[in-house]
Design an enzyme around this catalytic site. Structure first.
Site, mmCIF file in Angstrom:
data_model
loop_
_atom_site.group_PDB
_atom_site.id
_atom_site.type_symbol
_atom_site.label_atom_id
_atom_site.label_comp_id
_atom_site.label_asym_id
_atom_site.label_seq_id
_atom_site.Cartn_x
_atom_site.Cartn_y
_atom_site.Cartn_z
ATOM 1 N N ASP A 119 -31.007 -29.788 -17.993
ATOM 2 C CA ASP A 119 -31.648 -29.805 -17.570
ATOM 3 C C ASP A 119 -32.392 -28.674 -18.635
ATOM 4 O OD1 ASP A 119 -31.729 -30.776 -15.320
ATOM 5 O OD2 ASP A 119 -30.129 -29.428 -13.972
ATOM 6 N N ASP A 177 -33.817 -36.859 -10.983
ATOM 7 C CA ASP A 177 -34.725 -35.886 -11.774
ATOM 8 C C ASP A 177 -34.441 -35.957 -13.608
ATOM 9 O OD1 ASP A 177 -32.606 -35.324 -9.187
ATOM 10 O OD2 ASP A 177 -32.316 -33.689 -9.197
HETATM 11 N N1 GLY Z 1 -32.779 -31.514 -9.385
HETATM 12 C C1 GLY Z 1 -32.330 -30.846 -8.703
HETATM 13 C C2 GLY Z 1 -33.139 -30.624 -7.132
HETATM 14 O O1 GLY Z 1 -34.134 -31.115 -7.504
HETATM 15 O O2 GLY Z 1 -32.171 -29.569 -6.528
#
Ligand code: GLY
Length: 399
Positions: A119, A177
């Protein structure tokens, strides 16, 4: 020209720091909606001044739940959205206090440049990426390049992806994601001339394109690979209703991610994938009239299921970019849906009252329903993509 230089030069021509759209009549913003957006941006700026007062010095806001504000440390995946939103609001209004509130958080964010997390793109590109776009500084550039170096350490060439979640032996889990983190890598190649970052991003996107999607254009949330062979162990939808369901925000990450990868590479297969995802979302019988999706397209209880404003905001922002890359008929359709979403999110149904909602702008997002975490609450990333979508709308059709 050496192959590496040629590769980099091609990327620099293909991508820009903000996206460039073809000049199309259809991409002109409507004065009436711009007026509403300006009002909302003014409101968001005032509302964020309420939020700023609630955030402890060494942390970042996440949500407001059961009457309580909740903040998180910089290592949480959502940390970069708050400074990023402040920088977008500063860009929109020129408000110095909002600018300084964002700058104040950068020392808290900086150590994250070496964090071992997929992330890191969300964290660093939304924060440092935005301020470097507005006020470029060598120190911001260095922080972003170090962040990109940290991200590519998670790349496994056998799988062809950067790893998402920490995995057990024999498992290498990649979530949709993660497409969002590739923008940092594409940027790093453009500024350093080192093609390594872009090659990782492109390989990750190609692997995701091959394995994450179903024939109807929807995506699984997670593909669990064998790190030694690259074979697939299992496909799942951890944050959605069921493995075979379409988790709303996940569809948004894919839509935004492949649109961005098309911008950065001009590879037509990414454009085709983005259009296919848009087609899935826009033609889905469970997409409500205001186009703000239920948290999962297959959630039980529709039409009484929770909506996810964060997914709606991501769709609006992504569709406004995608509209610049398609024919006029599709562009008109994408802009129309984005307008509908922006209007809905700007209504009393989703926009908080001044001083309420813990200082966040939007109500009614869902973070992780199966875990029972943050359901029907404000979320920092809902505000980020909503403000981004409004800025994109105002800039529609501009080179
Ligand atoms: N990246 C985690 C979410 O979208 O909740």
């Amino acid at each position: 020209m050496k192959l590496r230089t040629l590769f980099t030069a091609t990327l620099i021509l293909a991508g820009t720091s903000t996206f460039a759209q073809q000049a199309k009549k259809i991409l002109a913003p409507k004065a009436e909606l711009v007026k509403l957006i300006d009002k909302q941006l003014g409101f968001a700026t005032a509302q964020y001044k309420v939020l700023v007062k609630k955030v402890p010095g060494d942390s970042l806001p996440e949500t407001f739940e059961n009457g309580k504000s909740r903040s998180i440390p910089a290592k949480n995946w959502v940390s970069g959205f708050y400074p990023g939103t402040l920088f977008y609001l500063y860009e929109a209004t020129g408000d110095k206090a909002i600018h300084d509130a964002g700058i104040n958080k950068l020392p808290v964010m900086e150590p994250m440049k070496t964090i071992d997390s997929h992330d890191i793109g969300f964290m660093m590109y939304c924060s440092f990426g935005n301020i470097n776009r507005l006020e470029p500084k060598p120190e911001y550039k260095d922080i972003l390049i170090t962040s990109a170096q940290s991200l590519i350490k998670r790349f496994n060439p056998t799988v062809g992806c950067t790893m998402s979640w920490g995995s057990k032996a024999g498992e290498f889990r990649v979530i949709i994601d993660n497409m969002m983190n590739l923008e940092l890598l594409m940027w790093a190649t453009k500024v350093t001339g080192d093609s390594t970052y872009a090659k990782v991003a492109i390989t990750h996107a190609n692997t995701t394109l091959k394995n994450h999607f179903r024939p109807d254009g929807s995506s699984y949330h997670l593909v669990n690979y064998n790190p030694s062979t690259g074979g697939i162990n299992v496909k799942q939808t951890v944050q959605g209703y069921a493995d075979q369901s379409a988790w709303a925000r996940g569809q948004g990450w894919g839509l935004y991610g492949f649109t961005m990868m098309y911008r950065e590479t001009k590879d037509k297969k990414y454009l085709a994938q983005a259009k296919k995802i848009a087609q899935f979302i826009l033609s889905h019988p469970n997409l409500p009239a205001d186009k703000v999706p239920y948290w999962d397209f297959n959630s039980p209880g529709i039409p009484n299921a929770f909506r996810d404003a964060s997914a709606g905001a991501i769709y609006a922002s992504a569709l406004l970019e995608l509209a610049g890359y398609v024919d006029d008929t599709l562009a008109a359709k994408y802009v129309d849906v984005a307008e509908t979403i922006i209007k809905a999110l700007s209504s009393d149904k989703y926009t908080a009252k001044y001083g309420g909602n813990g200082g966040f702008v939007l109500e009614h997002s869902v973070a992780h329903l199966p875990k029972g975490a943050m359901i029907d609450v404000p979320l920092t990333y809902a505000d980020y993509y909503y403000v981004e979508a409004m800025l994109r709308y105002k800039n529609l059709g501009k080179k």
